[in-house]
Design a protein around this motif. Structure first.
Motif, PDB file in Angstrom:
ATOM      1  N   ALA A  62      -4.054  -0.208   5.816  1.00 53.22           N
ATOM      2  CA  ALA A  62      -3.262   0.845   5.169  1.00 53.22           C
ATOM      3  C   ALA A  62      -3.644   2.216   5.699  1.00 53.22           C
ATOM      4  CB  ALA A  62      -3.457   0.780   3.661  1.00 53.22           C
ATOM      5  N   VAL A  83      -4.383   0.785  -1.178  1.00 56.46           N
ATOM      6  CA  VAL A  83      -3.842  -0.549  -1.434  1.00 56.46           C
ATOM      7  C   VAL A  83      -3.659  -0.749  -2.937  1.00 56.46           C
ATOM      8  CG1 VAL A  83      -4.319  -3.028  -1.277  1.00 56.46           C
ATOM      9  CG2 VAL A  83      -4.856  -1.525   0.654  1.00 56.46           C
ATOM     10  N   ALA A 125       0.845  -1.193   0.000  1.00 56.43           N
ATOM     11  CA  ALA A 125       0.000   0.000   0.000  1.00 56.43           C
ATOM     12  C   ALA A 125       0.879   1.240   0.000  1.00 56.43           C
ATOM     13  CB  ALA A 125      -0.923   0.006   1.219  1.00 56.43           C
ATOM     14  N   THR A 173      -7.454  -2.368   3.145  1.00 52.66           N
ATOM     15  CA  THR A 173      -7.580  -0.911   3.052  1.00 52.66           C
ATOM     16  C   THR A 173      -7.569  -0.276   4.434  1.00 52.66           C
ATOM     17  OG1 THR A 173      -8.805  -1.039   0.973  1.00 52.66           O
ATOM     18  CG2 THR A 173      -9.080   0.967   2.276  1.00 52.66           C
TER      19      THR A 173
END
Length: 317
Positions: free
Chosen positions: A311, A29, A24, A308
C-alpha cells in the motif's frame, strides 16, 4: 518529494501456501478487509483477485491501483514464485482489474516499504538502536518458508528498496559446529546455501544433520520449550548461523538505521535469540566486533506488514 495518494487500492501478499488480499486507502491497510485464500484452490493471482472482489463489497471501478508482493525473484515487474508454479506480472494484474496503477514486488521489498509504517507494539527489540541520520540505510531480513534480505534507502527522491536473492549465497563455514555438517545440509545440487538452514525446512535439516532424526521446525521448537538437550543444540546452532549471516549482511549494507527481521521463523525464534547467543554471533567480526554495536536489531511481529508495504509503495507511484 510528492505526498502519497489516498485512492482505494487492492494489495496482495502471495506466500508459498496462502495469499492474503486486502483493501487500502493510500498507505493504510484496512485490517477488517484482509482475507486469506489457499493457493491450491486457485490457478493464479487473477483467480484469487476475482474471488476476493466477489465478496469485498467494492466495484472494480473504485480500485485505482493494485500491488502484489510475491515470494520469488522479480525482474522488470515480472515475478516467478519460488515455491509455487505461478507467474505474476503487470499484464496479469491489468487483466484482473481495470486499475490505472499496478506494481509487482518481491515479498521482502514489500516488507522494506512497510518499515516506518509499523506500530511500535509490533516491533520486538533484540539489540538497541543507536542514534542515526534520517537517510541512514535499513536492512530487512526474512526467515520463513525461505530466506532473503534487502536494504532500504530513504532518499530525497523517495524510498528505494532493491531486490535480492540473498538466501542462495553460501553458508558461513566459520560458525563453530557448522563446517563439519555442511555436506549433509547441501541442496540437491550439492550447494550449502543460507536458505538450507535459515528457513522453515532448514530447522529440520539442521536437526537431522546434527542428530540423525528428522523433525519439523514446530517439533524442534516445542522440544526446546521442554528443554530437550538435542533440540537446544539445534536451536543454538540455528541462532548462531542467523547471527553470523545477519552480521555479514550488515557489513555489506551498513544499515545504521537498523535491521528488521520478518517472517514466521524469525518470530518463532525471537524469544530464544538472547539465550542462544545471537548478539555474540552477530558481532563476532574480529577487529570489527565493536563496530557492529552500531546496528540495532528488531523483529517485526506484524503478520500483515507486506500488505502495508504494498500500500505504501503504491501510494507513492
Amino acid at each position: 518529494m510528492s505526498s502519497p495518494e489516498t485512492g482505494l487500492s487492492l494489495v496482495a501478499d502471495i506466500g508459498g501456501t496462502n495469499t492474503r488480499v486486502a483493501l487500502a486507502r493510500g498507505p493504510l491497510v484496512d485490517g477488517a478487509s484482509v482475507k486469506r485464500f489457499r493457493n491450491a484452490e486457485h490457478d493464479g493471482i487473477a483467480s484469487v483477485i476475482a474471488a476476493y472482489m466477489e465478496g469485498c463489497g467494492v466495484s472494480d471501478t473504485e480500485i485505482t491501483g493494485v500491488c502484489v508482493a510475491a515470494a520469488g525473484p522479480v525482474r522488470d515487474g515480472v515475478a516467478q514464485l519460488t515455491n509455487l508454479d505461478w507467474r505474476v506480472d503487470r499484464e496479469i494484474l491489468a487483466g484482473a482489474l481495470t486499475a490505472g496503477k499496478s506494481a509487482v514486488l518481491n515479498d521482502l521489498q514489500a516488507q522494506g516499504h512497510a518499515i516506518g509504517h509499523i506500530a511500535s507494539t509490533n516491533l520486538q527489540r533484540i539489540l538497541p538502536q543507536p542514534a542515526h541520520s534520517p537517510h541512514a540505510a535499513k536492512l530487512v531480513i526474512g526467515l520463513g518458508t525461505g530466506f532473503n534480505a534487502c536494504p532500504v534507502f530513504d532518499t530525497e527522491a523517495g524510498r528505494f528498496v532493491p531486490p535480492s536473492e540473498a538466501g542462495h549465497v553460501s553458508l558461513p563455514a566459520t560458525v563453530p559446529g557448522l563446517s563439519e555438517i555442511l555436506p549433509e545440509i547441501a541442496d540437491s545440487h550439492g550447494f550449502p546455501s543460507v536458505e538450507e538452514v535459515l528457513s522453515g525446512r532448514g530447522v529440520g535439516t539442521l536437526h537431522a544433520a546434527l542428530h540423525g532424526v528428522h523433525a519439523e521446525a514446530a517439533e524442534v521448537l516445542a522440544a526446546m520449550e521442554a528443554r530437550d538437550a538435542a533440540a537446544l543444540e539445534t536451536g543454538r546452532l540455528f541462532v548462531r548461523v542467523m547471527g553470523a549471516v545477519a552480521g555479514d549482511l550488515a557489513l555489506g549494507h551498513l544499515p545504521f538505521a537498523g535491521i528488521y527481521f520478518v517472517g514466521g521463523v524469525a518470530r518463532a525464534f525471537a524469544p530464544w535469540l538472547d539465550e542462544l547467543g545471537f548478539a555474540e554471533a552477530f558481532r563476532s567480526k574480529g577487529r570489527f566486533s565493536t563496530f557492529m554495536e552500531q546496528f540495532g536489531v528488531q523483529v517485526v511481529t506484524d503478520d500483515y506488514a507486506a500488505l502495508t508495504g504494498c500500500a505504501s509503495h503504491l501510494s507513492r507511484l
